[in-house]
Design an enzyme around this catalytic site. Sequence first.
Site, PDB file in Angstrom:
ATOM      1  N   LYS A 201       0.848  -1.198   0.000  1.00  0.00           N
ATOM      2  CA  LYS A 201       0.000   0.000   0.000  1.00  0.00           C
ATOM      3  C   LYS A 201       0.885   1.250   0.000  1.00  0.00           C
ATOM      4  CE  LYS A 201      -3.357   2.400   2.849  1.00  0.00           C
ATOM      5  NZ  LYS A 201      -4.171   2.407   4.052  1.00  0.00           N
ATOM      6  N   GLY A 262      -4.646  -1.715   5.221  1.00  0.00           N
ATOM      7  CA  GLY A 262      -3.864  -2.837   4.695  1.00  0.00           C
ATOM      8  C   GLY A 262      -4.507  -4.181   4.986  1.00  0.00           C
ATOM      9  N   ARG A 263      -4.956  -4.369   6.232  1.00  0.00           N
ATOM     10  CA  ARG A 263      -5.500  -5.686   6.611  1.00  0.00           C
ATOM     11  C   ARG A 263      -6.927  -5.877   6.123  1.00  0.00           C
ATOM     12  NH1 ARG A 263      -4.153  -2.387  10.637  1.00  0.00           N
ATOM     13  NH2 ARG A 263      -5.741  -1.546  12.029  1.00  0.00           N
ATOM     14  N   GLU A 348      -4.128  -6.459  15.074  1.00  0.00           N
ATOM     15  CA  GLU A 348      -3.631  -5.147  14.638  1.00  0.00           C
ATOM     16  C   GLU A 348      -4.756  -4.107  14.740  1.00  0.00           C
ATOM     17  OE1 GLU A 348      -2.014  -4.206  10.552  1.00  0.00           O
ATOM     18  OE2 GLU A 348      -0.094  -4.486  11.552  1.00  0.00           O
ATOM     19  N   HIS A 379      -4.505 -32.814  18.727  1.00  0.00           N
ATOM     20  CA  HIS A 379      -3.354 -33.609  19.172  1.00  0.00           C
ATOM     21  C   HIS A 379      -2.190 -32.709  19.543  1.00  0.00           C
ATOM     22  CE1 HIS A 379      -5.357 -37.360  18.074  1.00  0.00           C
ATOM     23  NE2 HIS A 379      -5.910 -36.609  17.124  1.00  0.00           N
ATOM     24  N   LYS A 507       9.881  -0.293  13.684  1.00  0.00           N
ATOM     25  CA  LYS A 507      10.429   0.058  12.359  1.00  0.00           C
ATOM     26  C   LYS A 507      11.475   1.163  12.502  1.00  0.00           C
ATOM     27  CE  LYS A 507       6.081  -0.737   9.847  1.00  0.00           C
ATOM     28  NZ  LYS A 507       5.029  -0.104   9.065  1.00  0.00           N
TER      29      LYS A 507
HETATM   30  O1  LIG Z   1       1.187  -2.701   2.317  1.00  0.00           O
HETATM   31  P1  LIG Z   1       2.307  -2.092   3.069  1.00  0.00           P
HETATM   32  O2  LIG Z   1       2.260  -0.593   3.048  1.00  0.00           O
HETATM   33  O3  LIG Z   1       3.629  -2.608   2.573  1.00  0.00           O
HETATM   34  O4  LIG Z   1       2.156  -2.480   4.582  1.00  0.00           O
HETATM   35  C1  LIG Z   1       2.205  -3.815   4.983  1.00  0.00           C
HETATM   36  C2  LIG Z   1       1.694  -4.008   6.382  1.00  0.00           C
HETATM   37  O5  LIG Z   1       2.453  -3.250   7.297  1.00  0.00           O
HETATM   38  C3  LIG Z   1       1.632  -2.755   8.338  1.00  0.00           C
HETATM   39  O6  LIG Z   1       1.532  -1.384   8.200  1.00  0.00           O
HETATM   40  C4  LIG Z   1       2.167  -3.058   9.676  1.00  0.00           C
HETATM   41  O7  LIG Z   1       3.521  -2.806   9.731  1.00  0.00           O
HETATM   42  C5  LIG Z   1       0.296  -3.432   8.117  1.00  0.00           C
HETATM   43  O8  LIG Z   1      -0.773  -2.732   8.616  1.00  0.00           O
HETATM   44  C6  LIG Z   1       0.283  -3.579   6.643  1.00  0.00           C
HETATM   45  O9  LIG Z   1      -0.668  -4.525   6.249  1.00  0.00           O
END
Ligand SMILES: O=P(O)(O)OC[C@H]1O[C@](O)(CO)[C@@H](O)[C@@H]1O
Length: 541
Positions: A201, A262-263, A348, A379, A507
């Site tokens: 994204k 993103g999610r 998240e 199991h 990060k």
């Molecule tokens: O699609 P991108 O911008 O590479 O982000 C990947 C993932 O990193 C995050 O921002 C978390 O670090 C997620 O929310 C996202 O899905």
Amino acid sequence: MPKPTQHPSWQALARHRDAIAETPIKHWFEQNPARAEQFSAQACGIYLDFSKHRINHDTMTLLLQLAREQHLEQRVQAMYQGEPINTTEQRQVLHVALRSQCGALPDHMADVCRVNEQMARFVEAVHAGHWRGHTGERISDVVNIGIGGSDLGPMMVTQALTPFHKPGIKAHFVSNVDASDLCETLKGLNPATTLFVVASKTFTTTETLTNARSARDWLLADLKHESAVAKHFVAVSVNVEKVKAFGIAEDNIFPMWDWVGGRYSLWSAIGLPIALACGMEHFNALRAGAADMDNHFASAPLEQNLPVILAMLGIWYVNFWDAQSHAILPYDHYLGAFTKYIQQLDMESNGKNAYLDGGYLEHHTGPVIWGEVGTNGQHSFHQLLHQGTRLVPVDFIVALNSHNPLGDHHAQLFANCLSQSRALMLGKSAAQAAAEFEAMGYSPDQAEQLAHHKVMPGNRPSSTLVLEHLTPQTLGALIALYEHKIFVQSVIWGINAFDQWGVELGKQLCNEIHPVLVNKNTEADFDGSTNTLISIYKHAH
Ligand SMILES: O=P(O)(O)OC[C@H]1O[C@](O)(CO)[C@@H](O)[C@@H]1O
């Protein structure tokens, strides 16, 4: 927005919990032959049995009162109407729009349809062999490079829809910056027939960009000409300028928008690997299934609203029974990555400690999500579910029909699923346990002494979600069900489900540590532990 703990229903729920704490679920079944019917609901090809919970009618009434007192219905409308409910990023939250029919979208969202058409043309070109690699060969393998939401959604769905895969094309997923992920995936692939989808994204995610650069090097080492990149790399991103700077041609970029989290993005062009693996018709069916659930969520009364029911049951256990985790156990091999996907979606989104309106929370939020496909989990960790000291509510997910109706397998799978929820509810008494030891040849005294090792407390709650069949349509509905469940919980808790500031510090620190690791002459100046670990790494390189 009011704090949930200030509502009369919150206090009433706390009192109600104490009042029913000693009543086992099985007792309610004995009292009420219609319980299974009364505590079940169905929509969009999904039947939800929530009768094996520590609830009675009063519980549900109070939980739904809490939802109303927290203005759930207004918040749902606000999301659907495109209000910027992601307030910390000033963004709308419009993944539901990605599932709408093109005709139903407002003019300013015409881009959504344009990108759908762009995807459809591309998928068709690849499948028909009109889009070919640099040397003129057909594409046989698609490698998605992305992480988090740019990996888990398409990866999970592609795996879940294996029975719908097109012949002649195979999708692979690389996410980890650990080179072993990329190297193992590329082993055995032919650069001339491999297409990379770089999915990010933001197009700033280090893991993805590092993997994409190495993938490009791998391609060019074989195909030799820079011009090959245009035939073997496409990208999905909001950040068109950054994609171009990476060297991917503008025609090969599938845009997305900052109003898709993103999610929550598998419905956008982030779903391209799904469409390449299964065909656009199945990707559209997946979206249609989700749209069905969107309609159900927006229109069904709270009492029969699947996402609302699941959400409020979750609130019940997290906030009133101190549950710290929640297990998702799909009894379907194709849903092998489903729990992992929901783990990101839920943790998240709702792993938060601040109120939307400011200040820290006075109550708990998202539980730890974990699980594994049945029967494998039985199991492994079910021992803890049955006899451990912690309360773990469970979602069982199972399909009525198998894609592989082989012998007695499916009946066995289904029976195992039902046995687990029943065993969790019933447990085993001391008298039953002692009788079992006696039957094994122990004396009554010995049996009584040993009995507590076999005692299972029971009264452990679970929901069972039954799909008619695992199809693109029902899978779309199932995913949307969890998306909305998570949103409902965020509304009750008064948090923002759509940001993820908690992942940023790691990060930032990685950007400080990485240069020190790779530069022999830079001294580490962090905490003692980090400095020592850096020096160990540097000695090894
Ligand atoms: O699609 P991108 O911008 O590479 O982000 C990947 C993932 O990193 C995050 O921002 C978390 O670090 C997620 O929310 C996202 O899905």
